[in-house]
Design an enzyme around this catalytic site. Structure first.
Site, PDB file in Angstrom:
ATOM      1  N   ASP A 262       2.116  -4.562 -10.399  1.00  0.00           N
ATOM      2  CA  ASP A 262       1.985  -5.121  -8.276  1.00  0.00           C
ATOM      3  C   ASP A 262       1.089  -4.586  -7.857  1.00  0.00           C
ATOM      4  O   ASP A 262       0.669  -2.684  -8.401  1.00  0.00           O
ATOM      5  CB  ASP A 262       3.333  -4.970  -7.837  1.00  0.00           C
ATOM      6  CG  ASP A 262       3.908  -4.789  -6.973  1.00  0.00           C
ATOM      7  OD1 ASP A 262       3.927  -6.344  -6.380  1.00  0.00           O
ATOM      8  OD2 ASP A 262       3.952  -4.724  -5.392  1.00  0.00           O
ATOM      9  N   GLU A 299      -1.592  -7.583  -9.437  1.00  0.00           N
ATOM     10  CA  GLU A 299      -1.951  -8.124  -7.875  1.00  0.00           C
ATOM     11  C   GLU A 299      -3.007  -7.322  -7.579  1.00  0.00           C
ATOM     12  O   GLU A 299      -2.776  -6.054  -7.205  1.00  0.00           O
ATOM     13  CB  GLU A 299      -0.657  -8.401  -8.027  1.00  0.00           C
ATOM     14  CG  GLU A 299      -0.222  -8.921  -6.766  1.00  0.00           C
ATOM     15  CD  GLU A 299       0.690  -8.769  -5.393  1.00  0.00           C
ATOM     16  OE1 GLU A 299       0.612  -9.479  -4.572  1.00  0.00           O
ATOM     17  OE2 GLU A 299       0.840  -7.286  -6.338  1.00  0.00           O
TER      18      GLU A 299
END
Length: 611
Positions: A262, A299
């Site tokens: 993330d 990401e």
């Protein structure tokens, strides 16, 4: 420095070793709470480590660490938190699970089709076990990999998962570590891979006790969520080991097939061997030992090819990266929204450039950022870019969590599906997208701290100040916000949802039949200001894709190699509940013939054999 594995580890029959890194503490006592209370002084070791050995301890026993002054806290490397983030830890032995996925060879990234889901809202029960009966339908859909949003222990019973505070503990309300293992095992038996979303840029605010034990965080850098994790400062080596061991824990003990990291733009490490590069190296070493691919996907909003370039070229060597530019380019063309970060998009050329390269901004000026943004992705493989038109962020971070079904009509929804699944990027679907789910996916939490609850509420209001979303923001703490975000799987059997589902299946099968996942030989060009032509290959059996992003019919000339092309698919066909195809079954290209496209539609043509 001798770096130790953190947490409670089962050594032999009834024997457990407890290892804690706590350089901020003068002394630590292991406090066994159940089944029989006892205290075991922990031995101080080099560099802030403490350890204790306990005989005859059964799995399920609960414990805490008693610090100098009598304060009892959970284990930061706890494998189980049955009473939540503030309760005692529980010894658990994931190695004892009996697997039936023998012979499973994993899933490589180029062949992957991801299906992102949130465990708590995917079914009414909101557990790992409740997902298992749905797996056959996902196999029938054609996706290869279910991607779980974060499942590490978070406060309360429902949360997106990005407020997790025990990286090794599987959320108790989802079914704990055994529930996750049953799900992964069942998926593998059916030929489905499982990816896991990991959060290494921050920990949540409630139940986060790591800072009491040692310098897990750094005040040198700030993230949107508070202090950054200490990956490059003094005493950072045990911190790095903690998170690398966590990544290995999932792939070794839970047979996880891919890791999604993330918001890596919130991971700060300016050392000579950045944590992302080291983590990738160790995960790939584990992949070789285990005999299966384990792609690591970032990401990032930086558009920085460094994450994907190999180490010999100065990169981190990660396998893939989400492309926000793909989502933003498609979304703005479909919806017309241009507020906030969408201000940099809205032109057909944004999507054209993204389809050519993987992202659009590669050093140009960004009006939203008020500076140049990104660098060149030249040299990267197309399959390294994970693309979508819906995901948890782009839906849930809207004020009301509207899906694309609430923003555009069915023809535009099919167009979004086509350009995602028929690219040679790696596609990702968000749960429910495949049948046109209409329930929103909103932002929800279940914190116990009232001050934090109010701060989250206020933060959600402030977050949307740069967008044109003026409606009242749903209360993240309210049970109704969570409940409204559940999927309604019964919709799959009703129109128009059953046809949408059939359409997605058809696109996925077409993608597989024509091996679109491994093709690099694309030619992308524009026709006017609303049509993109994509030519794949120049030999017989090559394909042409025509994507029309206009709200009225348009006529274009098909200037393609060869004499004629056969129509394979028209999204406006009545078979897909469209307005009706206006395309002939055979399209002449030499000389070029004019074709008329319906609004918000796409067509696929295959080069006809020439005699």
């Amino acid at each position: 420095m001798n770096l130790r594995a953190h947490g409670a580890r089962h050594l032999a029959e009834g024997k457990w070793e407890f290892v804690l890194w706590a350089p901020f503490q003068r002394e630590v006592t292991l406090h066994i709470l159940e089944p029989e209370e006892s205290r075991v002084p922990m031995q101080s070791e080099c560099c802030g480590y403490y350890s204790a050995m306990v005989e005859h301890l059964e799995p399920g026993s609960t414990y805490s660490y008693e610090l100098h002054g009598g304060r009892n806290l959970p284990d930061p490397a706890s494998r189980s938190q049955p009473q939540g983030v503030h309760g005692p830890s529980q010894v658990a032995d994931p190695e004892s699970f009996v697997w039936s996925d023998h012979g499973w060879k994993g899933q490589d990234l180029p062949s992957s089709i991801f299906y992102e889901l949130h465990v708590g809202t995917y079914t009414d029960a909101g557990t790992f076990d409740a997902i298992i009966p749905q797996l056959d339908q996902l196999v029938d859909l054609g996706v290869t990999t279910i991607e779980l949003m974060p499942i590490s222990q978070f406060p309360g019973g429902h949360n997106w998962g990005y407020d997790g505070v025990y990286p090794f503990a599987v959320q108790n309300t989802y079914g704990g570590h055994q529930g996750l293992q049953r799900l992964v095992d069942a998926a593998h038996v059916r030929g489905l891979a499982v990816a896991l979303d990991l959060v290494y840029n921050h920990l949540g605010p409630e139940g986060n006790y790591l800072g009491v034990y040692g310098p897990y965080f750094s005040s040198r850098y700030k993230t949107p969520w508070g202090e950054a994790i200490n990956f490059d400062g003094p005493n950072s080596d045990p911190v790095r080991r903690f998170f690398i061991d966590n990544a290995l824990y999932w792939v070794e003990q839970f047979h996880i097939d891919a890791l999604r990291l993330d918001a890596v733009h919130g991971i700060f490490d300016f050392g000579a061997n950045p944590i992302l590069a080291e983590l990738q190296s160790e995960v790939q070493s584990a992949a070789q030992r285990l005999g299966r691919p384990i792609p690591v996907i970032a990401e990032s909003n930086l558009n920085d090819a460094k994450f994907l370039h190999p180490k010999e070229k100065g990169g981190y060597g990660l396998d893939g990266q989400w492309s926000d530019d793909f989502h933003h380019s498609v979304h703005t063309l479909l919806t017309g929204e241009l507020a906030g970060y969408y201000a940099d998009f809205g032109k057909l050329s944004n999507l054209t450039n993204t389809l050519k390269a993987g992202w659009c901004y590669s050093g140009q000026y960004s009006a939203f950022r008020r500076r140049r943004h990104g660098n060149s992705p030249v040299g990267l493989r197309r399959s390294q870019f994970v693309v979508c038109t819906q995901n948890h962020d782009q839906i849930g971070n809207r004020a009301h969590g509207e899906r694309l079904t609430a923003l555009v009509g069915p023809e535009a929804q099919k167009l979004a599906a086509g350009i995602t699944l028929l690219s040679s990027f790696t596609p990702l679907l968000f749960m429910g997208e495949e049948y046109g789910e209409t329930s929103p996916f909103q932002y929800f939490v279940s914190h116990g701290d009232q001050d934090l609850i109010e701060a989250v509420r206020q933060g959600r209001h402030e977050e949307f100040s740069s967008f044109a979303w003026v409606q009242e923001v749903p209360d993240p703490q309210a049970d109704s916000t969570f409940e409204i975000s559940r999927l309604d799987h019964a919709r799959k059997t009703r129109e128009p949802h059953s046809t949408i589902l059939r359409f997605y299946k058809h696109l996925i099968q077409f993608r597989k039949d024509h091996s679109l996942n491994r093709r690099e030989d694309w030619e992308i060009r524009e026709s006017g200001d609303r049509v993109i032509l994509a030519l794949l290959g120049s030999e017989p059996q090559s394909l042409s894709f025509v994507f029309h992003f206009g709200d009225a019919p348009t006529t274009i000339e098909m200037e393609l190699p060869g004499k004629s092309w056969r129509l394979c698919l028209d999204s406006s066909d009545t078979a897909w509940l469209g307005l009706g195809s206006s395309l002939p079954q055979i399209v002449r290209s030499n000389p070029a013939s004019a074709i008329t496209l319906q609004p918000w539609s796409f067509a696929v043509l295959e080069r006809a054999a020439e005699n």
